[in-house]
Design a protein around this motif. Structure first.
Motif, PDB file in Angstrom:
ATOM      1  N   SER A 128     -31.959  13.940 -91.751  1.00  0.00           N
ATOM      2  CA  SER A 128     -32.466  14.219 -90.067  1.00  0.00           C
ATOM      3  C   SER A 128     -30.935  14.065 -89.077  1.00  0.00           C
ATOM      4  O   SER A 128     -31.160  14.786 -88.262  1.00  0.00           O
ATOM      5  CB  SER A 128     -33.215  13.060 -89.651  1.00  0.00           C
ATOM      6  N   THR A 361     -35.614  11.505 -97.491  1.00  0.00           N
ATOM      7  CA  THR A 361     -34.774  12.224 -96.147  1.00  0.00           C
ATOM      8  C   THR A 361     -34.523  11.350 -95.603  1.00  0.00           C
ATOM      9  O   THR A 361     -32.690  11.292 -94.970  1.00  0.00           O
ATOM     10  CB  THR A 361     -36.326  12.232 -95.360  1.00  0.00           C
ATOM     11  N   MET A 369     -38.575  14.660 -89.039  1.00  0.00           N
ATOM     12  CA  MET A 369     -38.541  15.408 -89.709  1.00  0.00           C
ATOM     13  C   MET A 369     -39.942  15.978 -89.746  1.00  0.00           C
ATOM     14  O   MET A 369     -39.909  17.399 -90.040  1.00  0.00           O
ATOM     15  CB  MET A 369     -37.309  15.521 -90.787  1.00  0.00           C
ATOM     16  N   TYR A 375     -43.412  15.357 -84.731  1.00  0.00           N
ATOM     17  CA  TYR A 375     -42.220  15.314 -84.578  1.00  0.00           C
ATOM     18  C   TYR A 375     -42.459  14.198 -83.994  1.00  0.00           C
ATOM     19  O   TYR A 375     -42.633  13.745 -82.889  1.00  0.00           O
ATOM     20  CB  TYR A 375     -41.150  16.375 -83.534  1.00  0.00           C
TER      21      TYR A 375
END
Length: 462
Positions: A128, A361, A369, A375
């Protein structure tokens, strides 16, 4: 101090003490802070002596679990910074590292070390580009502490009396929250019963965390009641606490913790009855399992229907996942509305894992993400978070944890303690499904479920 807390003959006095402490905390947080540090001061000599002169970890483990179970109560009364917000995690780090450095761990559990290794890649990756140090700490401390606990005290050998005292210590701290919330609950006529959780009945604190502890107190009261352990000092009082925990828990209108607590009662009873040594244990302890179970269920359902009546039927609507929108027809009732949005976050975690299958991630990056209006939403389910943020390495961690459950079944076939070990694993897993690792419950209960419990007469080292 520590010896009396461990002595079943003092159960009634300690129940009264913790009830009184809950009452005093409605006046000042300092009563909890003073007791926390006073307990450490009065017990440290006994703990260290037992560890260094006799090589025994039992009193250290008991004291550690007793102290970490003050975590939610500390948050409720605002003891920060005197008691850290993440009390259980910092205490776990201190105790496990102390034991490792002192070389007093007789046999380390390799699977705990493997879990710690599997967490490393997620520290080095951030897909991210937005993860900061607090995000890393919040998302990694839970699984790190779990790995350290398994490494140091996983599969710890303990007799049944000692194990019951550990369970009683957690039950005692849940009494604090029970008394505190009962006293601070306003007159029922002043409560606006709606289709959401009520902070008015949970000490003006997060109802999910409070209901989690109330659900645990409910189950442990039943466990003591079923086995005549007299956690409160009296068998009848144990039964009364079943009703009190059920009533206040349902009054919170928070579902996750109470659902886990009630299901745990049914699960324990079924596993207890199916044990190979059930008949002999029942005769030795002069138990009446069906009667005790029936009365406990009566207490729970009576509490439920009282709250149902007080709330004009809103309690059932709440448990069915209804909202103001679904009742008015503006929204459709779905699994997502039933789980208060947790299902959408879980699906988002799975989608992220599908996209970042190998490494995930990165720790703490999943919330940055998400799409579809999610979000910034933090994970609520620990297993899906492990997959989204740790990828294939997270899957290996999950498989290791599930292997522990297999071990409980396989190696405790003739052990009456198998029932409580399986239920502790279930509570750890169930709590992680709605609260991730935000409290002490999942790591502590999971490592407790790995303990090797033997009859007191066989170990004879209490």
């Amino acid at each position: 101090m520590l010896s009396t807390l461990l002595n079943p003959n003092y159960n009634l006095k300690w129940m009264i003490f913790h009830s009184s402490l809950g009452l005093l905390c409605t006046y000042s947080k300092w009563f909890l802070i003073i007791w926390f540090y006073l307990f450490i001061l009065l017990s440290i000599n006994e703990i260290i002596s037992d560890l260094y002169f006799y090589g025994r970890l039992d009193k250290l483990i008991f004291s550690f679990i007793y102290l970490v179970s003050f975590e939610v109560m500390g948050r409720m009364v605002g003891t920060y910074p005197y008691l850290p917000w993440e009390l259980s995690k910092y205490l776990t780090l201190f105790v496990t590292l102390f034991l490792l450095l002192s070389a007093k761990v007789q046999k380390m559990n390799l699977s705990g070390f493997i879990i710690l290794l599997l967490l490393i890649p997620s520290v080095l990756i951030d897909n991210s580009g937005l993860v900061e140090l607090p995000d890393l700490i919040n998302n990694l401390l839970g699984p790190i502490c779990l790995g350290l606990l398994i490494l140091v005290i996983g599969y710890h050998k303990i007799n049944d009396i000692q194990f019951e005292m550990i369970i009683k210590s957690i039950w005692n701290t849940s009494i604090l929250i029970l008394v505190y919330t009962i006293i601070l609950t306003p007159d029922y006529s002043e409560i606006s019963f709606s289709l959401s959780a009520l902070s008015e009945t949970t000490g003006q604190f997060g109802s999910n965390q409070v209901a989690t502890i109330l659900g645990i107190g409910l189950f442990f009261s039943f466990y003591a009641w079923m086995n005549k352990l007299r956690f409160s000092g009296n068998h009848t009082l144990d039964g009364l606490f079943i009703a009190l925990f059920a009533f206040q828990g349902f009054l919170s209108f928070s579902r996750g913790g109470m659902f886990i607590g009630v299901v745990s009662i049914f699960l324990y009873y079924l596993l207890f009855r199916s044990s190979k040594v059930f008949e002999s244990v029942t005769q030795i302890r002069k138990l009446r399992p069906l009667l005790f179970f029936g009365l406990a269920i009566f207490f729970i359902f009576t509490s439920y229907f009282i709250i149902q009546n007080l709330s004009s039927g809103n309690l059932t609507q709440r448990y069915l996942g209804q909202t103001a929108g679904t009742l008015s027809g503006d929204k459709q009732r779905t699994f997502d509305t039933i789980t208060t949005g947790r299902y959408s976050i879980l699906k988002s975690d799975i989608n992220l894992w599908n996209e970042y299958f190998i490494f995930g991630t990165g720790a703490g990056a999943s919330k940055f993400m998400r799409s579809d209006g999610l979000y910034g939403k933090s994970p609520h389910t620990e297993f899906s978070r492990l997959l989204a943020e740790h990828g294939l390495f997270g899957l290996f961690i999950i498989l290791i944890l599930l292997y522990y459950l297999f071990n409980i079944f396989y190696f405790n076939k003739s052990n009456i303690s198998r029932a409580i070990l399986i239920v502790l694993f279930f509570i750890a897993l169930g709590t992680s499904m709605h609260s991730s690792m935000r409290t002490f419950v999942t790591p502590i209960f999971l490592v407790l479920s790995t303990f090797n419990i033997f009859n007191y007469d066989q170990t004879n080292n209490y």
